[in-house]
Design an enzyme around this catalytic site. Structure first.
Site, PDB file in Angstrom:
ATOM      1  N   GLU A  71       0.850  -1.196   0.000  1.00 29.55           N
ATOM      2  CA  GLU A  71       0.000   0.000   0.000  1.00 29.55           C
ATOM      3  C   GLU A  71       0.884   1.243   0.000  1.00 29.55           C
ATOM      4  O   GLU A  71       1.950   1.268   0.595  1.00 29.55           O
ATOM      5  CB  GLU A  71      -0.900   0.004   1.233  1.00 29.55           C
ATOM      6  CG  GLU A  71      -1.844   1.204   1.306  1.00 29.55           C
ATOM      7  CD  GLU A  71      -2.674   1.239   2.578  1.00 29.55           C
ATOM      8  OE1 GLU A  71      -3.763   1.849   2.542  1.00 29.55           O
ATOM      9  OE2 GLU A  71      -2.238   0.684   3.595  1.00 29.55           O
TER      10      GLU A  71
ATOM     11  N   LYS B 189      -9.411   1.458  -2.613  1.00 30.75           N
ATOM     12  CA  LYS B 189      -9.667   0.993  -1.255  1.00 30.75           C
ATOM     13  C   LYS B 189     -11.059   1.420  -0.795  1.00 30.75           C
ATOM     14  O   LYS B 189     -11.423   2.595  -0.877  1.00 30.75           O
ATOM     15  CB  LYS B 189      -8.596   1.566  -0.321  1.00 30.75           C
ATOM     16  CG  LYS B 189      -8.689   1.114   1.129  1.00 30.75           C
ATOM     17  CD  LYS B 189      -7.524   1.732   1.917  1.00 30.75           C
ATOM     18  CE  LYS B 189      -7.520   1.328   3.364  1.00 30.75           C
ATOM     19  NZ  LYS B 189      -6.373   1.948   4.085  1.00 30.75           N
TER      20      LYS B 189
ATOM     21  N   CYS C  58      -5.195  -3.106   2.951  1.00 34.10           N
ATOM     22  CA  CYS C  58      -4.956  -2.760   4.352  1.00 34.10           C
ATOM     23  C   CYS C  58      -6.199  -2.886   5.236  1.00 34.10           C
ATOM     24  O   CYS C  58      -6.611  -3.982   5.573  1.00 34.10           O
ATOM     25  CB  CYS C  58      -4.350  -1.358   4.438  1.00 34.10           C
ATOM     26  SG  CYS C  58      -3.473  -1.028   5.998  1.00 34.10           S
TER      27      CYS C  58
END
Length: 285
Positions: free
Chosen positions: A42, A114, A155
């Site tokens: 990330e 995301k 994440c």
């Protein structure tokens, strides 16, 4: 059905050009060891706590240094190169935390923004509000590749198991979890969350991470991992610094795990009934 996967651990700084250079060096190292799918962490392109400073170096996707370099490397090396994520400028002034997958011809196969924003207050005083600067994605992705079906996450997404279940039901055999976990949350939950997502969905998990003390002062947990569908850690990096880890992936193992414990097939719909006992402000249902 079998391929060699690599997860690249980085300690990205505030300068996208330097991060692109380090990414290229590590990708070449992974490819030289036979990896045909390579994942970066990330925020590969920039880790910058100061939002004004970050916006000064941001580009849109067509002009982003990491995007251009990743496309070039994928084509040159004949690999599937997955930029776990990098910050991309949006027309509305917000930032996309965007993962991008490039094929052996250098063309982009797909991207993923995301979905879940890291808006938390930690016990050590750290406070994060991703939603203040980042625009959340709204679309999950599963892409069919020659070696298997790959699902996407980034994440904080790892704390939302429904995202993984829906992708597994849609056929995902491998899940990507590139991350920049904080040291505090990583020590508590990183490995157990990754292994849980692998076990409960019967799939491989590949998680390239940021690791170490960054230029902006934050500290990330590292410990990039590759995990099999039975929850076994096949490869793991150290807590800090650049590193390449590799593992052989055979999606037949995914199908074997799902045959042994067919929880995806055995899942049932149900109704939730909340019962309020008498004497507790309500009447028993």
């Amino acid at each position: 059905m079998t391929f060699k996967a690599a997860a690249i651990q980085m300690c990205s700084g505030v300068d996208p050009a330097r991060n692109a250079e380090r990414m290229a060096t590590l990708v070449r190292e992974a490819a030289s060891q036979g990896a045909t799918y390579i994942q970066t962490p990330e925020m590969t392109g920039a880790i910058q706590r100061d939002r004004a400073g970050l916006r000064m170096v941001l580009k849109d996707e067509a002009n982003d240094l990491i995007v251009k370099e990743a496309a070039r490397l994928a084509g040159e090396l004949g690999i599937y190169l997955h930029v776990g994520s990098t910050p991309i400028a949006r027309p509305d002034g917000k930032i996309a935390n965007r993962g991008l997958l490039f094929g052996p011809d250098g063309a982009k196969i797909c991207d993923y923004d995301k979905i879940h924003m890291f808006d938390v207050d930690l016990e050590n005083g750290e406070s994060w509000r991703e939603s203040a600067a980042y625009h959340p994605g709204a679309t999950a992705r599963v892409v069919g590749l020659p070696f298997g079906k790959l699902g996407f996450s980034i994440c904080y997404d790892v704390r939302f198991p429904e995202l993984y279940r829906q992708q597994a039901v849609a056929g995902a055999e491998i899940m990507s979890v590139p991350a920049a976990f904080t040291r505090q949350t990583g020590e508590a939950h990183w490995e157990i969350l990754l292994r849980a997502r692998a076990i409960e969905n019967g799939l491989f998990v590949i998680a390239a991470a940021q690791g170490g003390k960054h230029e902006d002062g934050r500290e990330t947990f590292g410990h990039s991992m590759i995990i099999d569908p039975w929850g076994r850690v096949l490869a793991e990096a150290g807590p800090a610094g650049e590193e390449v880890i590799l593992a052989e992936i055979d999606v037949a193992v995914t199908h074997g795990a799902r045959a042994r414990i067919p929880n995806l097939r055995n899942a049932r719909n149900f109704v939730l009934d909340e019962v309020v006992p008498e004497g507790k402000g309500g009447v028993a249902a």
